[in-house]
Scaffold this motif. Structure first.
Motif, PDB file in Angstrom:
ATOM      1  N   LEU A   1     -11.483  -1.972 -34.991  1.00  0.00           N
ATOM      2  CA  LEU A   1     -11.420  -2.558 -33.649  1.00  0.00           C
ATOM      3  C   LEU A   1     -10.945  -1.526 -32.629  1.00  0.00           C
ATOM      4  CD1 LEU A   1      -9.929  -6.099 -34.372  1.00  0.00           C
ATOM      5  CD2 LEU A   1     -12.263  -5.556 -33.664  1.00  0.00           C
TER       6      LEU A   1
ATOM      7  N   GLY B   1      -3.072  -5.401 -34.520  1.00  0.00           N
ATOM      8  CA  GLY B   1      -4.220  -5.966 -35.227  1.00  0.00           C
ATOM      9  C   GLY B   1      -3.827  -6.441 -36.614  1.00  0.00           C
TER      10      GLY B   1
ATOM     11  N   THR C   1     -17.954  -5.715 -30.170  1.00  0.00           N
ATOM     12  CA  THR C   1     -18.708  -5.325 -31.359  1.00  0.00           C
ATOM     13  C   THR C   1     -20.210  -5.396 -31.105  1.00  0.00           C
ATOM     14  OG1 THR C   1     -16.923  -6.166 -32.766  1.00  0.00           O
ATOM     15  CG2 THR C   1     -19.075  -5.811 -33.802  1.00  0.00           C
TER      16      THR C   1
ATOM     17  N   PHE D   1     -13.402  -9.465 -28.766  1.00  0.00           N
ATOM     18  CA  PHE D   1     -13.661  -8.413 -29.742  1.00  0.00           C
ATOM     19  C   PHE D   1     -15.058  -8.555 -30.352  1.00  0.00           C
ATOM     20  CE2 PHE D   1      -8.929  -7.919 -30.071  1.00  0.00           C
ATOM     21  CZ  PHE D   1      -8.911  -6.595 -29.680  1.00  0.00           C
TER      22      PHE D   1
ATOM     23  N   ASN E   1     -10.746 -13.468 -29.949  1.00  0.00           N
ATOM     24  CA  ASN E   1     -11.766 -13.275 -30.982  1.00  0.00           C
ATOM     25  C   ASN E   1     -13.145 -13.077 -30.367  1.00  0.00           C
ATOM     26  OD1 ASN E   1      -9.698 -13.746 -32.788  1.00  0.00           O
ATOM     27  ND2 ASN E   1     -10.245 -15.876 -33.146  1.00  0.00           N
TER      28      ASN E   1
ATOM     29  N   VAL F   1     -13.278  -0.317 -29.455  1.00  0.00           N
ATOM     30  CA  VAL F   1     -12.828  -0.415 -28.058  1.00  0.00           C
ATOM     31  C   VAL F   1     -12.866   0.959 -27.407  1.00  0.00           C
ATOM     32  CG1 VAL F   1     -10.865  -0.943 -26.564  1.00  0.00           C
ATOM     33  CG2 VAL F   1     -11.436  -2.469 -28.462  1.00  0.00           C
TER      34      VAL F   1
END
Length: 450
Positions: free
Chosen positions: A233, A81, A110, A106, A103, A237
């Motif tokens: 991140l 990352g 989120t 992720f 992008n 996850v």
């Protein structure tokens, strides 16, 4: 009788091996004190990474009692990352990677996590005022805003110090209000809270605006902001995997072995995707502060490695206080003792365990980041760090937080002193030999869980 003889034999052999190893180290120290200092510091620096990994691993394992192998992928996700967000700073700007699809993935993760968290936190409070559909709509709007914000951060990494400045300001403002509120409850519990709230809001907003402007005018802060984004991140996850997959699998499977196989598949899949996106060649991370070595007691010591040790110690203190001094920590310990009884007494085990997975992944990601700044990163680094964290847990005492930090530093020192007369490639072999010895003679580790 035979069992007692076998136990005595194992104890004697373990003591003999320990004494021989100690005598060897003492002998080598008398031969070259400067080199011994270098190995000791290197062992502490590497051990700090192992300790971070082991602490997060211990937190997760002692709560749900199965091995979550995604944990290794979380450490690699943290390191990659940072590389993903700062690749334009790497190799003189000759290498840059930014995948729009990644992008969006992720951002979607989120959105899902924020919607679930918002709905879980506020649905009981809003139940009597709004209908369920309105609550879900509000949660969806908040989640969409968070997802779009994450997409902007990932899509424009060169301007991360600008895009994250508002978030930094808000976090600082909320932290100020929280600290004043906590101090108020401890020192002035019987006085009116309104003046404290007003003072906290004014001070928080002022300090938040100042910090936000400070960050926006400091492009060099981008590297360290990428640490926070990468850890976030990895945690998102992990939380998404638990809430979206592990909860249902645990209800259906009722077997730690099935969970082990499932998380192994997740680890291998993420490793494969990492290889596809970033290629298998080792990649360097940008230089950090403290890269120039200091000469102390004949050893070359980097300031960043001292910082790594400090992070591990701070991580232990934070986790200790969280587990021992908060209601959340009591709930975690209750779930680790008996999850079914915890449900009966009213603990929302799904939420508590989800937060545990989130925190554990942050520790893993931070360990991967610190390791990546010391050595080049590669897709399979997560598996190796996972194994080292597990070995450190076994050495210290699996399921014990104290044992995690002790085992991490002990493993690092044993690795470094073990290669005194050997090539560096022997480090991993020494680690696994140490694991075999502990499983054979000290299966409960140095500090057994009580």
């Amino acid at each position: 009788m035979l069992l007692r003889y076998r136990d005595n034999y194992g104890t004697v052999l373990a003591v003999v091996l320990t004494v021989l190893a100690a005598l060897y180290v003492i002998w080598k120290i008398t031969q070259s004190p400067d080199q011994a200092t270098q190995f000791a510091f290197n062992g502490l620096a590497v051990g700090a990474v192992y300790a971070l990994i082991a602490m997060g691993f211990t937190l997760v394992y002692s709560t749900v009692w199965f091995f979550d192998l995604y944990y290794g992928a979380a450490s690699a996700l943290g390191a990659y990352g940072v590389f993903y967000l700062r690749s334009h700073d790497t190799l003189g700007g000759r290498y840059e990677v930014n995948e729009p699809v990644l992008n969006l993935v992720f951002a979607a993760v989120t959105v899902g996590v924020v919607v679930w968290a918002f709905h879980t936190a506020f649905e009981p409070r809003l139940r009597g005022r709004l209908n369920p559909t309105a609550i879900w709509v509000i949660a969806g709007l908040v989640g969409a805003a968070a997802g779009i914000y994450m997409w902007f951060v990932l899509s424009y990494p060169a301007d991360i110090h600008v895009t994250l400045a508002p978030a930094v300001g808000v976090i600082v403002a909320l932290l100020v209000v929280w600290v004043l509120h906590a101090a108020y409850r401890q020192l002035l519990p019987r006085t009116s809270f309104v003046p404290v709230l007003v003072i906290g809001a004014v001070a928080g907003i002022a300090l938040g605006v100042y910090c936000g402007l400070l960050v926006s005018d400091a492009p060099g802060s981008g590297l360290y902001l990428s640490w926070g984004v990468s850890c976030l991140l990895a945690g998102l996850v992990s939380l998404a995997l638990y809430r979206g997959l592990y909860v249902h699998m645990r209800e259906q499977a009722r077997s730690p072995l099935i969970m082990l196989v499932a998380t192994l598949g997740i680890l291998l899949a993420i490793t494969a995707f990492t290889t596809i996106i970033f290629q298998s060649a080792p990649r360097p991370l940008p230089d950090t502060f403290g890269s120039a070595p200091w000469k102390i007691a004949g050893a070359n010591i980097k300031g960043f490695n001292v910082f790594t040790v400090a992070v591990a110690v701070a991580g232990f203190v934070i986790l200790f206080l969280l587990l021992r001094m908060t209601a959340f920590g009591k709930a975690v310990r209750a779930i680790g003792d008996d999850e079914e009884v915890s449900k009966v007494v009213g603990i929302n085990t799904t939420v508590i365990i989800a937060v545990v997975f989130f925190i554990g992944a942050i520790y893993a990601a931070m360990g991967g980041i610190l390791s990546g700044h010391d050595t080049a990163i590669q897709p399979r680094m997560g598996l190796l760090l996972l194994l080292k964290g597990w070995i450190a847990s076994v050495v210290g005492g699996i399921g014990n937080l104290y044992g995690a930090i002790v085992g991490g530093f002990a493993l690092g020192l044993v690795e470094q002193f073990g290669i005194w007369d050997l090539a560096g490639e022997w480090k991993d072999a020494i680690s696994f030999v140490l694991l075999i010895l502990f499983l054979s003679f000290w299966p409960n580790g140095l500090l057994p869980r009580k």
